[in-house]
Design an enzyme around this catalytic site. Structure first.
Site, PDB file in Angstrom:
ATOM      1  N   GLU A 180       0.835  -1.214   0.000  1.00  0.00           N
ATOM      2  CA  GLU A 180       0.000   0.000   0.000  1.00  0.00           C
ATOM      3  C   GLU A 180       0.863   1.256   0.000  1.00  0.00           C
ATOM      4  OE1 GLU A 180      -2.833  -0.450   3.241  1.00  0.00           O
ATOM      5  OE2 GLU A 180      -4.125  -1.644   1.964  1.00  0.00           O
ATOM      6  N   GLU A 373      -5.205  -8.390  -1.023  1.00  0.00           N
ATOM      7  CA  GLU A 373      -5.906  -8.203   0.262  1.00  0.00           C
ATOM      8  C   GLU A 373      -7.371  -7.921   0.006  1.00  0.00           C
ATOM      9  OE1 GLU A 373      -4.496  -5.410   3.227  1.00  0.00           O
ATOM     10  OE2 GLU A 373      -2.415  -5.857   2.692  1.00  0.00           O
TER      11      GLU A 373
HETATM   12  C1  BG6 Z   1      -4.303  -2.896   4.861  1.00  0.00           C
HETATM   13  C2  BG6 Z   1      -2.941  -3.293   5.327  1.00  0.00           C
HETATM   14  O1  BG6 Z   1      -4.359  -1.512   4.938  1.00  0.00           O
HETATM   15  O2  BG6 Z   1      -5.418  -3.276   5.580  1.00  0.00           O
HETATM   16  C3  BG6 Z   1      -2.903  -4.364   6.385  1.00  0.00           C
HETATM   17  O3  BG6 Z   1      -2.097  -3.628   4.259  1.00  0.00           O
HETATM   18  C4  BG6 Z   1      -4.066  -4.178   7.325  1.00  0.00           C
HETATM   19  O4  BG6 Z   1      -1.655  -4.341   7.019  1.00  0.00           O
HETATM   20  C5  BG6 Z   1      -5.359  -4.324   6.523  1.00  0.00           C
HETATM   21  O5  BG6 Z   1      -4.063  -5.020   8.423  1.00  0.00           O
HETATM   22  C6  BG6 Z   1      -6.622  -4.290   7.348  1.00  0.00           C
HETATM   23  O6  BG6 Z   1      -6.630  -3.165   8.156  1.00  0.00           O
HETATM   24  P1  BG6 Z   1      -6.902  -3.255   9.721  1.00  0.00           P
HETATM   25  O7  BG6 Z   1      -6.699  -1.896  10.197  1.00  0.00           O
HETATM   26  O8  BG6 Z   1      -8.273  -3.757   9.863  1.00  0.00           O
HETATM   27  O9  BG6 Z   1      -5.877  -4.211  10.240  1.00  0.00           O
END
Ligand code: BG6
Length: 476
Positions: A180, A373
């Site tokens: 990201e 993701e």
């Molecule tokens: C993304 C990141 O922004 O979202 C991860 O690459 C992160 O590291 C994921 O964990 C989910 O976000 P959160 O804040 O729910 O952990």
């Protein structure tokens, strides 16, 4: 006929700092993320507005133990294999390999740890997909040179890349240079280990740091190919299309502008040059980074092979209706979209938005995409018989996979794989909580760090196994 590629990479994703723990084991140095606390000061530190040095002595740092993948990796990879994973996206901790970031030689213990992980994955024919830098940097570099504010960071990063490209040649083919990368602008310390000094022009600092990361990414891409032409290098953006709140032309323009600004980093990484809108914007604000002719050459000649992205939700923006409430969404400000549901943490849920985002990215770059993701953070309940019925997670993922398949099958998007976030429960990046769970596998640990760390497959575990076995045909 299967609608996804036969070699589609189904799997899951994590990051070193959110699963590994063992924060000082095997000679590892402190990472930037090891000093981000849970609790009241977390946001200020992540934004680079408060120095970790000013934190109370009794602060709790969730990344230090995380879910102890460092000692559980064999058991965890066995669970991945049981689900039929074809790929595992994980990151390496830079400070495990170069504890201070300045050593001439890599730390053998650190390399050996990742070698054991990779060999274990390959034993089960699971493709390693490695993020080189996922929200961390050796703390020594933060303290001595200000992390990515400094040009010196580029050489330090390339030295780290050389060590891992060489050591894992022939074993790792897919690399992502920065997780990201656009997070740098929103959470500077979390995204790029940057904190601000009094009186600094913050935007100028950030765009200079962005330039350094972009050059580092291009140099890493070059090196990856020199070391092994089979390497495939990708960028990675926190994606999510901006919608216009109304059809008023000003709203449409605003959404177009926000989309472009979000694409800024990967426009450079994928097309090899700064786009005109970014040059104009930086000029207007007096924040154009210092860049050499050699930098521009290296950017031009070393573009990425594929576009990696995270998708949690679309975003909504408008210029007219000031009454509309905002809601959270992976750090990116967004208005509440009345047509969407929201998670317990206020993140909007928009499966169709995934198809829209995939098309936007594919239309723009015409390069294979990789969804690295996606997922739902939810507070799971362990029933008295020990089971966890996470039907809401199954529902979220099913609806996103359906739209993902439509983008491939109906729109012709070329997609390499899908690795949902936090395939096992891990520490939340935004909040530092454990109870914001994404996994197919529950990890017994609570927000205060208490628990046995026992792994328990949830209902979604068996469901995802079926999805993978049918290459997305059986979404049950
Ligand atoms: C993304 C990141 O922004 O979202 C991860 O690459 C992160 O590291 C994921 O964990 C989910 O976000 P959160 O804040 O729910 O952990």
């Amino acid at each position: 006929m299967a609608r996804l590629r036969d070699d589609f990479l189904w799997g899951g994703a994590t990051a070193a700092n959110q699963v590994e723990g063992g924060y000082l084991e095997g000679g590892k140095g402190l990472s930037s993320v090891d000093v981000i606390p849970k609790g009241d000061y977390r946001k200020a530190v992540m934004r680079g507005e408060m120095s970790y040095k000013d934190l109370p002595a009794d602060s709790y740092y969730p990344a230090r133990e995380a879910v102890d993948f460092y000692h559980h990796y064999k058991e965890d990879i066995k669970l991945m294999a049981e689900m039929g994973f074809k790929a595992y996206r994980f990151s390496m901790s830079w400070a495990r390999i170069f504890p201070k970031g300045i050593e001439k030689e890599p730390n053998e213990d650190g390399l050996r740890f990742y070698e054991k992980v990779i060999d274990e994955l390959l034993k089960y024919q699971i493709e390693p997909v490695v993020t080189i830098c996922h929200f961390d940097a050796p703390l020594y570099l933060v303290d001595t040179i200000g992390s990515w504010k400094s040009r010196k960071m580029i050489d330090a990063y390339v030295t780290y890349c050389k060590a891992i490209f060489t050591r894992f040649k022939g074993k790792v083919k897919y690399w992502l240079t920065f997780n990201e990368i656009n997070m740098l602008l929103h959470l500077p310390f979390m995204g790029a280990a940057i904190s601000f000094e009094e009186g600094e022009n913050r935007e100028k600092v950030l765009y200079q740091a962005a330039h350094h990361e972009l050059v580092a990414s291009a140099r890493a891409t070059k090196l990856a190919k020199e070391i092994d032409p089979a390497n495939q290098v990708g960028c990675m953006i926190a994606a999510g299309q901006y919608y216009a709140q109304t059809c008023h032309p000003n709203d449409v323009l605003d959404a177009a502008d926000k989309n472009r600004k979000n694409f800024f980093f990967i426009d450079v990484q994928s097309r090899g040059q700064y786009p005109a809108y970014a040059l104009k914007f930086m000029e207007r604000k007096g924040i154009t980074p210092e860049m050499t002719d050699e930098d521009l050459q290296v950017l031009k000649e070393n573009t990425v092979d594929f576009i990696g992205f995270s998708y949690y939700s679309s975003r909504l923006t408008g210029t007219l209706n000031q009454e509309t409430e905002e809601t959270s969404g992976n750090v990116f400000p967004t208005l509440k979209n009345p047509y969407l549901e929201r998670s317990e943490w206020g993140w909007q849920i928009d499966p169709v938005g995934l198809r829209i985002t995939m098309n936007a990215l594919y239309d723009r770059y015409q390069k294979p995409l990789f969804i690295v993701e996606n997922g739902l953070g939810a507070n799971d309940e362990v029933k008295t018989d020990g089971s966890i019925d996470d039907d809401y997670r199954i529902d979220y993922l099913r609806r996103h996979i359906e739209e993902m398949i439509k983008a491939v099958d109906l729109d012709g998007v070329d997609l390499i794989g899908y690795t949902p976030w936090g395939w096992m429960d891990l520490v939340s990046a935004s909040t530092g909580e454990m109870k914001k769970r994404y996994g197919f596998v529950y990890v017994d640990k609570d927000n205060d760090g208490q628990g046995s760390l026992k792994r328990i497959p949830k209902k979604s575990f068996a469901w995802y196994k079926k999805v993978i076995a049918s290459n997305g045909e059986n979404l049950g």
